[in-house]
Enzyme design. Structure first.
Site, PDB file in Angstrom:
ATOM      1  N   GLU A 135       0.884  -1.289  -0.023  1.00 35.69           N
ATOM      2  CA  GLU A 135      -0.045   0.123  -0.195  1.00 35.69           C
ATOM      3  C   GLU A 135       0.847   1.422   0.014  1.00 35.69           C
ATOM      4  O   GLU A 135       0.727   2.157  -0.685  1.00 35.69           O
ATOM      5  CB  GLU A 135      -0.987  -0.078   1.349  1.00 35.69           C
ATOM      6  CG  GLU A 135      -1.903  -1.137   1.246  1.00 35.69           C
ATOM      7  CD  GLU A 135      -2.753  -1.355  -0.172  1.00 35.69           C
ATOM      8  OE1 GLU A 135      -3.070  -0.184  -0.763  1.00 35.69           O
ATOM      9  OE2 GLU A 135      -3.163  -2.452  -0.425  1.00 35.69           O
ATOM     10  N   HIS A 138       2.137   1.896  -3.541  1.00 36.97           N
ATOM     11  CA  HIS A 138       1.160   2.622  -4.382  1.00 36.97           C
ATOM     12  C   HIS A 138       1.313   4.060  -4.267  1.00 36.97           C
ATOM     13  O   HIS A 138       0.924   4.987  -5.142  1.00 36.97           O
ATOM     14  CB  HIS A 138      -0.484   2.237  -3.976  1.00 36.97           C
ATOM     15  CG  HIS A 138      -0.816   0.842  -4.562  1.00 36.97           C
ATOM     16  ND1 HIS A 138      -0.699   0.590  -5.975  1.00 36.97           N
ATOM     17  CD2 HIS A 138      -1.452  -0.165  -4.041  1.00 36.97           C
ATOM     18  CE1 HIS A 138      -1.121  -0.529  -6.247  1.00 36.97           C
ATOM     19  NE2 HIS A 138      -1.812  -1.154  -5.160  1.00 36.97           N
TER      20      HIS A 138
END
Length: 269
Positions: A135, A138
């Protein structure tokens, strides 16, 4: 009209390119941090206000601790590789939200949510680090802004097609097939490439943070078992298949350890 569209496309391609520091590749991004981050932060705060955020528990504290370690590792890597100010606009935040969905997500600028439903799959702090690394990656790679930029191009080409194509029947056929074709041949592969990139970057920064990257393949084996084989064909999905991810992560784990060794990290949790 064709010349105008071509000139516009070239202009956007030249003026909207940014370099991904982890891959060295040029990326398409029409949205500067100053534009996209405030909106993302406001949406994140709204989401937290509408959902049950878990605070003060062992799990919630672990999510925060792992997030801080991994974002700090990312900053170490960026500084060492010539990007010392890359994260100046980021406002990292890591929250655990009560929801049975097996998922976690990140908004532009470093706003991350873990659902409680993913914790039985992550099992340990090391498993949380796998998901957190993905995450955080990203956010580092501006994947949210890239998806928005790709969506703008997809819509722009649809409009252009309707302007250029004068024959009503041909225009109808274009509209019928463009949406499906641009998704299967464009948007879905684009999304899968982001997921693969986030897997690789995430593996690297979790290793620099001191977490064993070999855990990543094991986590995705657990994800595969949890799915019960219920997944669309890879070419119809926004994500690589579980088997593809397991193979990639297994191959990349030794490389992630080599990268961590450059920062003096040779033992892992």
């Amino acid at each position: 009209m064709r010349k105008i569209i071509l000139i516009l496309a070239v202009f956007l391609g030249v003026t909207a390119c940014k370099t991904n520091p982890f891959t060295g590749k040029k990326i398409m991004n029409f949205y500067p941090n100053s534009q996209i981050f405030p909106t993302a932060f406001a949406q994140y705060d709204q989401f937290l206000g509408e959902n049950k955020v878990i605070k003060g528990t062992t799990d919630a504290n672990t999510v925060t601790k792992v997030g801080q370690r991994i974002s700090s590792a990312a900053e170490r890597w960026l500084t060492a590789n010539g990007y010392p100010g890359y994260l100046k606009d980021y406002k990292w935040e890591y929250n655990l939200v009560e929801d049975k969905t097996v998922n976690a997500w990140c908004m532009p600028g470093g706003k991350i949510v873990f659902y409680t439903g993913i914790l039985p799959i992550t099992k340990t702090e090391r498993g949380i680090a796998v998901v957190m690394g993905h995450e955080v990656a990203h956010a580092l790679a501006d994947h949210g802004a890239q998806r928005m930029s790709a969506g703008m191009v997809q819509q722009g080409l649809a409009v252009a097609g309707n302007i250029v194509i004068k024959d009503e029947q041909t225009r109808g056929a274009f509209n019928q097939y463009y949406g499906v074709g641009s998704n299967i041949l464009g948007m879905l592969p684009f999304s899968r490439s982001h997921e693969t990139e986030a897997d690789r970057i995430g593996l690297q920064i979790m290793a620099i943070a001191g977490y064993d990257p070999t855990e990543a393949a094991d986590l995705w084996r657990r994800m595969k078992a949890n799915s019960g084989g219920q997944a669309p064909p890879e070419f119809m999905s926004t994500h690589p298949s579980n088997d593809t991810r397991i193979a990639n992560l297994t191959a990349w784990a030794p490389l992630a350890k080599e990268e961590a060794a450059k920062f003096g990290v040779v033992t892992f949790k």
